[in-house]
Design a protein around this motif. Structure first.
Motif, PDB file in Angstrom:
ATOM      1  N   GLU A  12       0.839  -1.191   0.000  1.00 33.82           N
ATOM      2  CA  GLU A  12       0.000   0.000   0.000  1.00 33.82           C
ATOM      3  C   GLU A  12       0.881   1.250   0.000  1.00 33.82           C
ATOM      4  O   GLU A  12       1.780   1.389   0.818  1.00 33.82           O
ATOM      5  N   ARG A  13       0.631   2.151  -0.944  1.00 31.71           N
ATOM      6  CA  ARG A  13       1.435   3.370  -1.052  1.00 31.71           C
ATOM      7  C   ARG A  13       0.899   4.438  -0.127  1.00 31.71           C
ATOM      8  O   ARG A  13      -0.305   4.637  -0.028  1.00 31.71           O
ATOM      9  N   ILE A  14       1.811   5.147   0.534  1.00 32.89           N
ATOM     10  CA  ILE A  14       1.434   6.259   1.408  1.00 32.89           C
ATOM     11  C   ILE A  14       1.332   7.503   0.537  1.00 32.89           C
ATOM     12  O   ILE A  14       2.241   7.784  -0.249  1.00 32.89           O
ATOM     13  N   PRO A  15       0.245   8.266   0.651  1.00 34.10           N
ATOM     14  CA  PRO A  15       0.107   9.488  -0.170  1.00 34.10           C
ATOM     15  C   PRO A  15       1.242  10.480   0.113  1.00 34.10           C
ATOM     16  O   PRO A  15       1.785  10.533   1.216  1.00 34.10           O
ATOM     17  N   VAL A  16       1.564  11.261  -0.905  1.00 32.39           N
ATOM     18  CA  VAL A  16       2.686  12.203  -0.812  1.00 32.39           C
ATOM     19  C   VAL A  16       2.447  13.249   0.263  1.00 32.39           C
ATOM     20  O   VAL A  16       3.344  13.551   1.067  1.00 32.39           O
ATOM     21  N   MET A  17       1.248  13.807   0.327  1.00 36.07           N
ATOM     22  CA  MET A  17       0.970  14.839   1.327  1.00 36.07           C
ATOM     23  C   MET A  17       1.083  14.289   2.745  1.00 36.07           C
ATOM     24  O   MET A  17       1.553  14.976   3.642  1.00 36.07           O
ATOM     25  N   GLN A  18       0.692  13.039   2.949  1.00 37.49           N
ATOM     26  CA  GLN A  18       0.822  12.448   4.276  1.00 37.49           C
ATOM     27  C   GLN A  18       2.293  12.265   4.637  1.00 37.49           C
ATOM     28  O   GLN A  18       2.696  12.491   5.775  1.00 37.49           O
ATOM     29  N   ARG A  19       3.114  11.870   3.666  1.00 39.88           N
ATOM     30  CA  ARG A  19       4.548  11.714   3.934  1.00 39.88           C
ATOM     31  C   ARG A  19       5.191  13.060   4.248  1.00 39.88           C
ATOM     32  O   ARG A  19       6.057  13.155   5.114  1.00 39.88           O
TER      33      ARG A  19
END
Length: 54
Positions: A12-19
């Motif tokens: 599952e990929r973590i969204p860019v804004m969350q990172r």
């Protein structure tokens, strides 16, 4: 009854804004660099608009 497959946490990929928002050092860097660059550009624009004294 067929159950839905659960997503694998490793795929599952973590969204860019969350990172970005989860990284306090990146937020500190952005919070210091953006205003500094903005005020430098603003200061240069103010210096350019000053009329030349004769």
């Amino acid at each position: 009854m067929a159950s839905e497959p659960t997503p694998n946490p490793q795929t599952e990929r973590i969204p860019v804004m969350q990172r970005i928002l989860d990284n306090p050092f990146l937020l500190l860097f952005i919070g210091v660099v953006f205003p500094a660059v903005f005020y430098i550009i603003w200061g240069i624009m103010e210096l350019v608009t000053i009329p030349v004294a004769r």
